[in-house]
Design a protein around this motif. Structure first.
Motif, PDB file in Angstrom:
ATOM      1  N   TRP A   1     -47.083 -14.294   4.302  1.00 66.02           N
ATOM      2  CA  TRP A   1     -46.659 -15.451   3.510  1.00 66.02           C
ATOM      3  C   TRP A   1     -47.295 -16.743   4.010  1.00 66.02           C
ATOM      4  CZ3 TRP A   1     -44.283 -19.583   5.851  1.00 66.02           C
ATOM      5  CH2 TRP A   1     -43.866 -19.379   7.170  1.00 66.02           C
ATOM      6  N   ALA A   2     -47.767 -16.753   5.280  1.00 68.71           N
ATOM      7  CA  ALA A   2     -48.287 -17.996   5.863  1.00 68.71           C
ATOM      8  C   ALA A   2     -49.499 -18.521   5.102  1.00 68.71           C
ATOM      9  CB  ALA A   2     -48.634 -17.788   7.341  1.00 68.71           C
ATOM     10  N   ILE A   3     -50.317 -17.631   4.542  1.00 75.99           N
ATOM     11  CA  ILE A   3     -51.486 -18.123   3.819  1.00 75.99           C
ATOM     12  C   ILE A   3     -51.062 -18.768   2.499  1.00 75.99           C
ATOM     13  CG2 ILE A   3     -52.043 -15.988   2.555  1.00 75.99           C
ATOM     14  CD1 ILE A   3     -55.040 -16.635   3.173  1.00 75.99           C
ATOM     15  N   GLU A   4     -49.967 -18.297   1.901  1.00 80.59           N
ATOM     16  CA  GLU A   4     -49.448 -18.948   0.705  1.00 80.59           C
ATOM     17  C   GLU A   4     -48.998 -20.370   1.036  1.00 80.59           C
ATOM     18  OE1 GLU A   4     -49.718 -17.708  -2.163  1.00 80.59           O
ATOM     19  OE2 GLU A   4     -50.118 -15.588  -1.744  1.00 80.59           O
ATOM     20  N   GLU A   5     -48.400 -20.518   2.208  1.00 83.62           N
ATOM     21  CA  GLU A   5     -48.013 -21.863   2.633  1.00 83.62           C
ATOM     22  C   GLU A   5     -49.240 -22.742   2.861  1.00 83.62           C
ATOM     23  OE1 GLU A   5     -46.300 -22.990   6.691  1.00 83.62           O
ATOM     24  OE2 GLU A   5     -44.515 -22.997   5.388  1.00 83.62           O
ATOM     25  N   CYS A   6     -50.297 -22.135   3.404  1.00 86.20           N
ATOM     26  CA  CYS A   6     -51.550 -22.888   3.583  1.00 86.20           C
ATOM     27  C   CYS A   6     -52.092 -23.364   2.242  1.00 86.20           C
ATOM     28  CB  CYS A   6     -52.591 -22.019   4.282  1.00 86.20           C
ATOM     29  SG  CYS A   6     -52.305 -21.726   6.036  1.00 86.20           S
ATOM     30  N   PHE A   7     -52.118 -22.471   1.252  1.00 85.62           N
ATOM     31  CA  PHE A   7     -52.608 -22.862  -0.067  1.00 85.62           C
ATOM     32  C   PHE A   7     -51.779 -24.012  -0.631  1.00 85.62           C
ATOM     33  CE2 PHE A   7     -54.125 -18.240  -0.776  1.00 85.62           C
ATOM     34  CZ  PHE A   7     -55.350 -18.526  -0.207  1.00 85.62           C
ATOM     35  N   GLN A   8     -50.468 -23.882  -0.541  1.00 88.48           N
ATOM     36  CA  GLN A   8     -49.593 -24.908  -1.099  1.00 88.48           C
ATOM     37  C   GLN A   8     -49.796 -26.243  -0.397  1.00 88.48           C
ATOM     38  OE1 GLN A   8     -45.425 -23.936  -0.956  1.00 88.48           O
ATOM     39  NE2 GLN A   8     -44.794 -25.790  -2.029  1.00 88.48           N
ATOM     40  N   ALA A   9     -49.842 -26.224   0.931  1.00 84.42           N
ATOM     41  CA  ALA A   9     -49.997 -27.467   1.680  1.00 84.42           C
ATOM     42  C   ALA A   9     -51.374 -28.082   1.454  1.00 84.42           C
ATOM     43  CB  ALA A   9     -49.768 -27.210   3.177  1.00 84.42           C
ATOM     44  N   ALA A  10     -52.423 -27.246   1.474  1.00 84.44           N
ATOM     45  CA  ALA A  10     -53.781 -27.777   1.299  1.00 84.44           C
ATOM     46  C   ALA A  10     -53.986 -28.336  -0.099  1.00 84.44           C
ATOM     47  CB  ALA A  10     -54.810 -26.684   1.599  1.00 84.44           C
ATOM     48  N   LYS A  11     -53.341 -27.739  -1.101  1.00 85.20           N
ATOM     49  CA  LYS A  11     -53.444 -28.262  -2.465  1.00 85.20           C
ATOM     50  C   LYS A  11     -52.595 -29.519  -2.642  1.00 85.20           C
ATOM     51  CE  LYS A  11     -54.597 -23.889  -4.760  1.00 85.20           C
ATOM     52  NZ  LYS A  11     -54.205 -22.861  -5.748  1.00 85.20           N
ATOM     53  N   ASN A  12     -51.370 -29.481  -2.150  1.00 91.76           N
ATOM     54  CA  ASN A  12     -50.464 -30.616  -2.359  1.00 91.76           C
ATOM     55  C   ASN A  12     -50.810 -31.823  -1.500  1.00 91.76           C
ATOM     56  OD1 ASN A  12     -49.069 -29.023  -4.155  1.00 91.76           O
ATOM     57  ND2 ASN A  12     -47.381 -28.554  -2.763  1.00 91.76           N
ATOM     58  N   GLU A  13     -51.282 -31.581  -0.288  1.00 90.82           N
ATOM     59  CA  GLU A  13     -51.465 -32.663   0.671  1.00 90.82           C
ATOM     60  C   GLU A  13     -52.921 -33.044   0.900  1.00 90.82           C
ATOM     61  OE1 GLU A  13     -49.468 -31.472   4.248  1.00 90.82           O
ATOM     62  OE2 GLU A  13     -47.673 -30.831   3.180  1.00 90.82           O
ATOM     63  N   CYS A  14     -53.851 -32.130   0.645  1.00 87.49           N
ATOM     64  CA  CYS A  14     -55.248 -32.387   1.009  1.00 87.49           C
ATOM     65  C   CYS A  14     -56.226 -32.224  -0.153  1.00 87.49           C
ATOM     66  CB  CYS A  14     -55.670 -31.457   2.164  1.00 87.49           C
ATOM     67  SG  CYS A  14     -54.599 -31.560   3.607  1.00 87.49           S
ATOM     68  N   GLY A  15     -55.718 -32.112  -1.376  1.00 88.67           N
ATOM     69  CA  GLY A  15     -56.601 -32.080  -2.538  1.00 88.67           C
ATOM     70  C   GLY A  15     -57.498 -30.872  -2.642  1.00 88.67           C
ATOM     71  N   LEU A  16     -57.082 -29.730  -2.089  1.00 85.19           N
ATOM     72  CA  LEU A  16     -57.928 -28.545  -2.111  1.00 85.19           C
ATOM     73  C   LEU A  16     -58.365 -28.184  -3.528  1.00 85.19           C
ATOM     74  CD1 LEU A  16     -58.968 -26.158  -0.192  1.00 85.19           C
ATOM     75  CD2 LEU A  16     -57.011 -24.872  -1.104  1.00 85.19           C
ATOM     76  N   ASP A  17     -57.489 -28.386  -4.504  1.00 85.84           N
ATOM     77  CA  ASP A  17     -57.778 -27.967  -5.873  1.00 85.84           C
ATOM     78  C   ASP A  17     -58.089 -29.123  -6.819  1.00 85.84           C
ATOM     79  OD1 ASP A  17     -55.244 -29.035  -5.759  1.00 85.84           O
ATOM     80  OD2 ASP A  17     -54.372 -27.614  -7.178  1.00 85.84           O
ATOM     81  N   GLU A  18     -58.332 -30.317  -6.294  1.00 88.64           N
ATOM     82  CA  GLU A  18     -58.504 -31.479  -7.167  1.00 88.64           C
ATOM     83  C   GLU A  18     -59.943 -31.981  -7.239  1.00 88.64           C
ATOM     84  OE1 GLU A  18     -55.602 -34.389  -6.038  1.00 88.64           O
ATOM     85  OE2 GLU A  18     -53.920 -33.164  -6.736  1.00 88.64           O
ATOM     86  N   TYR A  19     -60.871 -31.110  -6.977  1.00 88.23           N
ATOM     87  CA  TYR A  19     -62.278 -31.483  -7.003  1.00 88.23           C
ATOM     88  C   TYR A  19     -62.791 -31.540  -8.440  1.00 88.23           C
ATOM     89  CZ  TYR A  19     -62.609 -26.384  -7.339  1.00 88.23           C
ATOM     90  OH  TYR A  19     -62.447 -25.069  -7.711  1.00 88.23           O
ATOM     91  N   GLU A  20     -63.900 -32.251  -8.599  1.00 85.38           N
ATOM     92  CA  GLU A  20     -64.535 -32.369  -9.918  1.00 85.38           C
ATOM     93  C   GLU A  20     -65.976 -31.885  -9.901  1.00 85.38           C
ATOM     94  OE1 GLU A  20     -63.780 -36.575 -10.444  1.00 85.38           O
ATOM     95  OE2 GLU A  20     -62.179 -36.144 -11.874  1.00 85.38           O
ATOM     96  N   VAL A  21     -66.369 -31.228  -8.821  1.00 87.52           N
ATOM     97  CA  VAL A  21     -67.741 -30.733  -8.723  1.00 87.52           C
ATOM     98  C   VAL A  21     -67.893 -29.453  -9.530  1.00 87.52           C
ATOM     99  CG1 VAL A  21     -68.180 -31.774  -6.470  1.00 87.52           C
ATOM    100  CG2 VAL A  21     -67.135 -29.510  -6.593  1.00 87.52           C
ATOM    101  N   ARG A  22     -69.094 -29.231 -10.048  1.00 87.23           N
ATOM    102  CA  ARG A  22     -69.371 -28.019 -10.817  1.00 87.23           C
ATOM    103  C   ARG A  22     -70.360 -27.094 -10.120  1.00 87.23           C
ATOM    104  NH1 ARG A  22     -69.024 -31.984 -14.961  1.00 87.23           N
ATOM    105  NH2 ARG A  22     -67.330 -31.516 -16.455  1.00 87.23           N
ATOM    106  N   ARG A  23     -71.167 -27.657  -9.238  1.00 84.29           N
ATOM    107  CA  ARG A  23     -72.196 -26.841  -8.601  1.00 84.29           C
ATOM    108  C   ARG A  23     -71.633 -26.044  -7.424  1.00 84.29           C
ATOM    109  NH1 ARG A  23     -77.246 -31.191  -8.440  1.00 84.29           N
ATOM    110  NH2 ARG A  23     -77.618 -31.240 -10.710  1.00 84.29           N
TER     111      ARG A  23
END
Length: 417
Positions: A326-348
């Motif tokens: 479960w720890a990696i799910e927490e990593c995904f959640q924290a990295a997305k919510n706190e560090c913008g892991l999923d908020e990029y606009e790059v296409r390349r």
């Protein structure tokens, strides 16, 4: 409220992180741009896209950040190595390396690797990119340490499309399992002090993945589907059929770690498979196991696992490792919510790797801060990584697997490949 001393310590740690990775950016302007970008990822910005990060950094336009991600000269893989080394230093040895993937929902068809594919992020088939990740966890914390972008065959079979997205000519189709194997091999070869690997059934059911872990000499507890075949001297049996033979007293109530609401307690049953010895007369160093986890409130819900562990391990050790996934799910959640892991606009292709790696660095910094804070004069409250049970106690709770039509005869020879 954060005190002055804490704020100063945090600022000093961030400066230390910048100093650690500065050599990866050959020009001074790139180093300053990287610092601004990382600070933006860590800042309370509503949405961490190019314009808002640029505004937070005081830039007039996001052009500088776009160049940082797309066209400037620096090696995202070298930065990834720095992230992994930093995480290992903060979290210590003897941890668990976790493999899983996550989706990044996207519009359009030009972002590298995008396509209609299933992702757990939305729980359905969606237009998205899929990233395969490795996380490292110990009692001190957890953080992402490696990443690969999954490219469907619809991409690797269309070289013109790949060229437009700046995907290297040498990059060919690789399954998620093959990407996972590459990351595990890379992490362990680089000295990440992991004692175990765990993954969900998408990876655990691949015999080549399990065989690689055994060849690398690392223990594993990986989920498998209930239809997973186990080979015995009497033929092939489904793992759920074998677990169904477990007598009532084979099930033990064990916590596999603390969750948000306290200890996560399940009923567990295990069966040790015949000893592994590569040469006649050698004493085995590891055993293979099958393992099952049963819900207390919904007994029909049973999860199944294959395990490979040192001969000194007990079911409590295997349950603990299984419970770390479960720890990696927490990593995904924290990295997305706190560090913008999923908020990029790059296409390349290169832009994806650069943004993801910088977001991983930001998340690793937060993990390092938390680990340092927890270590300040705190008494050790976590259980040891290895069991203190005596040898006879270690065998308790395991049971001999029998053919569904034969009693008291150990028929299992090996897990099928």
């Amino acid at each position: 409220m954060v005190g002055i001393v804490e704020a100063q310590e945090w600022a000093a740690e961030l400066d230390a992180v910048f100093a650690r990775v500065a050599g990866r950016f050959g020009r001074a302007d790139l180093r300053w741009r990287m610092r601004d970008y990382l600070r933006g990822l860590l800042a309370p910005v509503a949405r961490k896209n190019g314009w808002q990060l640029a505004e937070y950094a005081g830039h007039r336009t996001p052009d500088g950040f776009q160049r940082l991600l797309n066209s400037s000269v620096w090696d995202a893989d070298a930065l990834r190595d720095d992230v992994r080394e930093y995480v290992a230093g903060k979290l210590g040895a003897g941890g668990v390396l976790i493999i899983d993937d996550t989706g990044f929902i996207k519009k359009g068809s030009t972002s590298a690797g995008v396509g209609r594919q299933y992702t757990g992020t939305s729980g359905k088939i969606d237009n998205c990119q899929i990233g395969v990740f490795a996380a490292y966890t110990t009692s001190r914390g957890r953080a992402l340490v490696d990443r690969e972008l999954y490219l469907p065959k619809s991409w690797t079979g269309d070289r013109e499309r790949c060229k437009a997205a700046k995907i290297p000519q040498a990059r060919e189709f690789a399954t998620k399992g093959e990407l996972a194997k590459s990351m595990v091999t890379r992490c362990l070869a680089a000295g990440l002090p992991a004692s175990w690997v765990t993954a969900d059934e998408a990876y655990g059911q691949e015999w080549k993945f399990r065989r690689l872990l055994e060849e690398l000499g690392v223990g594993y507890v990986v989920a498998v589907p209930k239809s997973q075949q186990v080979k015995s001297l009497a033929g092939f049996w489904r793992i759920d059929e074998l677990i169904a033979q477990a007598p009532d007293d084979a099930w033990q109530r064990i916590s596999c770690g603390d969750g948000a609401k306290g200890p996560r307690v399940y009923d567990w049953a295990s069966a040790r498979l015949p000893s592994i010895s590569f040469f006649d007369g050698d004493e085995p160093t590891h055993h293979r196991w099958i393992l099952a986890r049963r819900s207390l409130t919904r007994p029909a819900e049973i999860a199944y696992y294959f395990a490979y562990a040192p001969v000194t391990c007990a079911i409590t050790d295997l349950a603990r490792v299984a419970g770390t996934r479960w720890a990696i799910e927490e990593c995904f959640q924290a990295a997305k919510n706190e560090c913008g892991l999923d908020e990029y606009e790059v296409r390349r292709y290169v832009g994806w790797y650069r943004h993801i790696t910088l977001a991983m660095l930001a998340h690793a910094f937060l993990t390092g801060l938390a680990a340092d804070e927890a270590a300040k004069g705190a008494a050790e409250t976590n259980p040891p990584a290895t069991s203190s049970l005596s040898p006879w106690q270690r065998s308790a709770g395991s049971w001999n697997i029998c053919c569904p039509t034969t009693e008291h005869t150990d028929l299992v020879h090996q897990i099928t490949h």
